[in-house]
Write an enzyme that holds these catalytic residues in place. Structure first.
Site, PDB file in Angstrom:
ATOM      1  NE  ARG A 177      -3.819  -2.231   2.317  1.00  0.00           N
ATOM      2  CZ  ARG A 177      -3.600  -3.460   2.788  1.00  0.00           C
ATOM      3  NH1 ARG A 177      -2.429  -3.744   3.351  1.00  0.00           N
ATOM      4  NH2 ARG A 177      -4.506  -4.405   2.669  1.00  0.00           N
ATOM      5  CG  HIS A 206      -4.358   1.396  -3.575  1.00  0.00           C
ATOM      6  ND1 HIS A 206      -4.854   0.177  -3.944  1.00  0.00           N
ATOM      7  CD2 HIS A 206      -4.373   1.419  -2.223  1.00  0.00           C
ATOM      8  CE1 HIS A 206      -5.182  -0.508  -2.867  1.00  0.00           C
ATOM      9  NE2 HIS A 206      -4.890   0.218  -1.808  1.00  0.00           N
ATOM     10  NE  ARG A 234      -2.620  -3.053  -2.066  1.00  0.00           N
ATOM     11  CZ  ARG A 234      -2.237  -4.024  -1.250  1.00  0.00           C
ATOM     12  NH1 ARG A 234      -0.936  -4.230  -1.037  1.00  0.00           N
ATOM     13  NH2 ARG A 234      -3.113  -4.808  -0.665  1.00  0.00           N
ATOM     14  CE1 TYR A 264      -0.585 -25.100   5.701  1.00  0.00           C
ATOM     15  CE2 TYR A 264      -1.680 -23.722   4.059  1.00  0.00           C
ATOM     16  CZ  TYR A 264      -0.920 -24.838   4.385  1.00  0.00           C
ATOM     17  OH  TYR A 264      -0.485 -25.674   3.390  1.00  0.00           O
TER      18      TYR A 264
END
Length: 397
Positions: free
Chosen positions: A241, A331, A334, A368
């Site tokens: 970000r 942005h 991303r 996980y």
């Protein structure tokens, strides 16, 4: 029983004296001429006095009404002096607390609780947007209509999302004011549905590989402040970000382990995030270290090395390179990375999501993902940087 005539005729003497009414109410006449209403009562066997104010500001009828209210409190084992003291404290708190001061107190509280600095900065910005005149208003006196008037100013300018965000922020301030005895209600809550709901907008981004390569070449040729140049070059490689990149600190970068560890206080999802650094990313940071390595921030502001580059710096650089806001934003890198990485078909979608620091539902799965995909993410980071180099040179695989 007292009468107004008797009260007016009561003249001061050398010493204070009482003129009684009934049921504990009396007038205390002082040598200097002041006439003060008092109520005598007993609480738990102890005689006490309740001050009601002075005559003629408080009339005989008003004094009797206040006495009766005090007697009703006593009937329920409530000490009238305690109630009056609480009312005085609450009135003082309300009178001395403006919207801005309460908002600032809330922001400081959120900072102590670990809220990310970009979010805190946005809250401070909201206070400024509401205006200094509004900010000076006692928070307990602000009406829904008054707040709506301020929000409509932004709505008329087409800033629909800003108006809605301001309403939500004001609501948080009012709820905090209620919780801390500075207000009795949240007027912003009553405005839900009063503002125009903005259509959801996605950050503009380039997702075509060839066009993205052209953007990378433009970045390579960009000339300007070194901090901005290096931030521009690093952004496509790490695709985090914009706020996290511009607030990057040297203490967060481990060159030996080739990792950038973003602390949870800076992360939108309030979890620390590790970003593997490719050889290309490390080279960019190494070059930048010769320029800003003695300071706190990797990309310091040209105005003050104690602050990072500003929020709109990267977007402004994109505009100067000829990329309008409808085509590409800071942005948007991303979105570009997510799209091109998924299109490659080489990487597990969950690994890509983890690289983007998107929240994964379920605490077990989240833990996980933080560990299981690290090796794949390291490989993906290097592949991605190599791919960017190829796109920049005009290729496309």
């Amino acid at each position: 029983m007292l009468t107004d005539t008797a009260i007016r005729k009561a003249k001061p003497k050398e010493k204070p004296y009482k003129v009684s009414d009934s049921q504990g109410l009396y007038l205390l006449v002082n040598p200097r001429g002041s006439k003060l209403w008092r109520v005598k009562y007993r609480m738990n066997g102890v005689e006490r006095k309740l001050a009601l104010g002075s005559y003629p500001e408080i009339t005989l009828a008003e004094a009797r009404s206040a006495r009766d209210a005090a007697r009703r409190q006593l009937a329920h084992s409530i000490d009238p002096n305690f109630v009056k003291r609480q009312e005085r404290i609450e009135a003082g708190i309300r009178a001395s607390n403006s919207f801005s001061s309460v908002a600032q107190e809330l922001i400081e509280k959120k900072a102590r609780e670990g809220m990310a600095e970009p979010t805190l900065a946005k809250m401070r910005w909201f206070v400024k947007l509401l205006g200094s005149d509004y900010g000076k208003r006692p928070v307990a006196e602000i009406t829904p209509q008054e707040l709506l008037h301020e929000l409509r100013k932004h709505e008329r300018r087409g800033r629909l999302e800003t108006a809605n965000l301001l309403r939500a922020f004001a609501s948080r301030v009012f709820r905090y004011a209620v919780a801390t005895a500075r207000a009795e209600r949240d007027p912003a809550q009553l405005l839900i549905g009063a503002l125009t709901t903005p259509r959801v907008k996605h950050f503009p981004a380039i997702t075509d590989a060839v066009t993205f390569g052209a953007l990378l070449r433009a970045i390579e040729d960009y000339q300007g402040d070194p901090a901005v140049m290096h931030a521009l070059k690093l952004t496509p490689h790490v695709f985090q970000r914009p706020g996290e990149i511009r607030h990057m600190e040297w203490t967060e970068v481990d060159f030996g382990k080739a990792v950038w560890i973003i602390p949870e206080g800076k992360m939108k999802m309030r979890q620390p995030h590790s970003v593997p650094l490719s050889r290309q990313s490390l080279a960019i940071l190494t070059n930048m270290r010769t320029l800003s390595g003695s300071g706190r921030y990797v990309f310091p502001s040209i105005r003050s090395r104690t602050r990072p580059i500003s929020e709109n710096t990267i977007n402004a650089a994109l505009r100067r390179m000829g990329y309008p806001k409808e085509q590409m934003t800071a942005h948007g890198f991303r979105t570009s990375a997510s799209s091109l990485l998924n299109e490659s078909g080489k990487w597990n979608p969950d690994a890509i999501e983890r690289a983007l620091a998107h929240m994964v539902a379920g605490s077990v799965r989240r833990i996980y993902n933080q560990s299981a995909y690290w090796t794949e993410r390291v490989e993906m980071a290097q592949w991605w940087s190599d791919y960017l180099d190829e796109l920049r040179e005009g290729g496309n695989r």
